[in-house]
Design an enzyme around this catalytic site. Structure first.
Site, PDB file in Angstrom:
ATOM      1  N   TRP A  99       3.397 -34.133 111.422  1.00 21.41           N
ATOM      2  CA  TRP A  99       2.483 -33.824 111.351  1.00 21.41           C
ATOM      3  C   TRP A  99       0.678 -33.670 110.679  1.00 21.41           C
ATOM      4  O   TRP A  99       0.277 -32.826 111.421  1.00 21.41           O
ATOM      5  CB  TRP A  99       2.796 -32.650 110.741  1.00 21.41           C
ATOM      6  CG  TRP A  99       4.404 -31.615 110.677  1.00 21.41           C
ATOM      7  CD1 TRP A  99       5.769 -32.420 109.486  1.00 21.41           C
ATOM      8  CD2 TRP A  99       4.612 -31.267 111.809  1.00 21.41           C
ATOM      9  NE1 TRP A  99       6.615 -31.165 110.428  1.00 21.41           N
ATOM     10  CE2 TRP A  99       5.958 -31.013 111.643  1.00 21.41           C
ATOM     11  CE3 TRP A  99       3.622 -31.030 112.770  1.00 21.41           C
ATOM     12  CZ2 TRP A  99       6.795 -30.962 113.201  1.00 21.41           C
ATOM     13  CZ3 TRP A  99       4.709 -30.563 114.463  1.00 21.41           C
ATOM     14  CH2 TRP A  99       6.027 -30.604 114.088  1.00 21.41           C
ATOM     15  N   ASP A 166      -1.656 -29.604 103.112  1.00 19.85           N
ATOM     16  CA  ASP A 166      -0.413 -28.972 103.583  1.00 19.85           C
ATOM     17  C   ASP A 166       0.381 -29.197 102.867  1.00 19.85           C
ATOM     18  O   ASP A 166       1.436 -30.122 102.676  1.00 19.85           O
ATOM     19  CB  ASP A 166      -0.496 -29.562 104.714  1.00 19.85           C
ATOM     20  CG  ASP A 166       0.704 -29.253 105.672  1.00 19.85           C
ATOM     21  OD1 ASP A 166       1.517 -28.151 105.339  1.00 19.85           O
ATOM     22  OD2 ASP A 166       1.398 -29.469 107.386  1.00 19.85           O
ATOM     23  N   LYS A 190      10.814 -23.248 104.712  1.00 23.55           N
ATOM     24  CA  LYS A 190      11.003 -25.001 104.236  1.00 23.55           C
ATOM     25  C   LYS A 190      11.516 -24.317 102.287  1.00 23.55           C
ATOM     26  O   LYS A 190      12.728 -25.351 102.060  1.00 23.55           O
ATOM     27  CB  LYS A 190      10.646 -26.172 104.791  1.00 23.55           C
ATOM     28  CG  LYS A 190       9.753 -25.982 106.176  1.00 23.55           C
ATOM     29  CD  LYS A 190       8.751 -27.653 106.132  1.00 23.55           C
ATOM     30  CE  LYS A 190       8.430 -27.614 107.242  1.00 23.55           C
ATOM     31  NZ  LYS A 190       9.748 -27.896 108.034  1.00 23.55           N
TER      32      LYS A 190
END
Length: 354
Positions: A99, A166, A190
């Site tokens: 990511w 992030d 999540k």
């Protein structure tokens, strides 16, 4: 039937959050209408978004220098929004996982990207500590937890450069000095809520540094000017986030959750390390407390192990499709009983096949 849910996202949520959000779909707060039917301009929703915003700032100990947005498009859209809003000429990034690498690819559309470290050649098994952030960059971007491989940043740099992070897979899982960060973003599915909503926390002063034309929906300033409701937001996910944050508050906050998460993770890593049939490939100093990856030492046992854990009502243990192996995502809401249950399965498997 007890299900042990190790899904990486969408993932396990507190039972009380599931029950309350499910009830709200039938009848929201005795209004006679579903939460899915209320107007996002209604007083009822205004109370939800104000309460959720307040809880985010309270739990993270943030002052009014910060604003909170609940956007759509996932963390993936933030890979574009961050450089669009914050990059004038160049930015610095750490490439610590898939990511993070995707974020770098998007940022290159907006200027020069200085990659201070890339773990790609080493399969992202560790995160460096000795890297230098250049003085002439608009911001430094990092990914706090790498869901796919199972690494986690334990330390963040001391720097005068704005830090963008992030935190999609470990937000609200531990106590940090969140004032270190100028912008934090996290997809909610999540550790916080259902999918379809992204939390973006911005130190407002950072937005004054860049002057350029940005399309309205991609412009943080426009969202802030419209009180975070530029378009119809994900009402259900924001409400579920509020319930989850209230659950965190009742538990005693991030210090308590951090202790619980470290304990769960250490139990599982201890079993992997001493079990003759499994291995973890991550540097011990960088092991994630949220996503525990592990592999069978003998691939010929894969079908037998898969049959065993699936028979015991364990779900979501398969590793990411790009990595293989196994991944146990042990987010805030996963009870320790599920971790202990998985450990017993691994022990039994060792007894049978060693």
């Amino acid at each position: 039937m007890k299900i042990h849910n190790f899904n990486a996202g969408p993932s396990v949520l507190p039972k009380i959050v599931i029950k309350k959000s499910a009830k709200s779909v039938i009848d929201f707060n005795g209004t006679g209408i579903s939460l899915l039917e209320i107007s996002h301009r209604s007083l009822d929703f205004m109370k939800i978004i104000e309460r959720t915003t307040s809880l985010v700032k309270q739990i993270m100990n943030l002052n009014d220098d910060y604003t909170v947005l609940f956007l759509q498009g996932g963390a993936t859209l933030q890979f574009t929004m961050v450089p669009y809003n914050l990059m004038n000429k160049r930015a610095a990034y750490l490439d610590t996982g898939i990511w993070a690498n995707n974020a770098i690819k998007e940022a290159k559309n907006f200027g020069e990207v200085k990659v201070l470290f890339s773990g790609k050649k080493n399969n992202y098994v560790y995160i460096p500590e000795n890297y230098q952030i250049p003085s002439k960059v608009d911001y430094f971007h990092c990914t706090s937890n790498n869901t796919i491989v199972g690494t986690q940043m334990k330390l963040f740099p001391e720097t005068s450069i704005p830090i963008v992070c992030d935190m999609s897979s470990d937000i609200f899982s531990r106590k940090l000095n969140f004032h270190k960060f100028s912008l934090i973003y996290a997809s909610a599915q999540k550790n916080v809520s259902s999918s379809g909503m992204t939390i973006v926390i911005i130190k407002k002063e950072i937005l004054d540094k860049i002057k350029k034309n940005i399309p309205s929906y991609l412009n943080y300033r426009i969202h802030i000017k419209n009180d975070g409701i530029l378009n119809t937001p994900n009402v259900f996910s924001i409400y579920t986030s509020m319930l989850t944050l209230e659950w965190i508050e009742r538990k005693g906050g991030l210090s308590i959750l951090e202790e619980e998460n470290e304990y769960k993770a250490q139990l599982l890593y201890n079993e992997i390390d001493k079990n003759n049939l499994f291995e973890n490939r991550i540097d011990k100093n960088n092991r994630s407390n949220m996503n525990v990856s592990f592999f069978l030492k003998n691939d010929n046992l894969e079908k037998k192990f898969n049959k065993m854990w699936k028979r015991e009502n364990v779900v979501g243990l398969d590793g990411h499709r790009l990595l293989g192996g196994y991944r146990a995502s042990i987010y805030n809401a996963l009870p320790i009983e599920s971790v202990l249950f998985l450990i017993e399965i691994m022990k039994e498997f060792e007894r049978k096949f060693t």
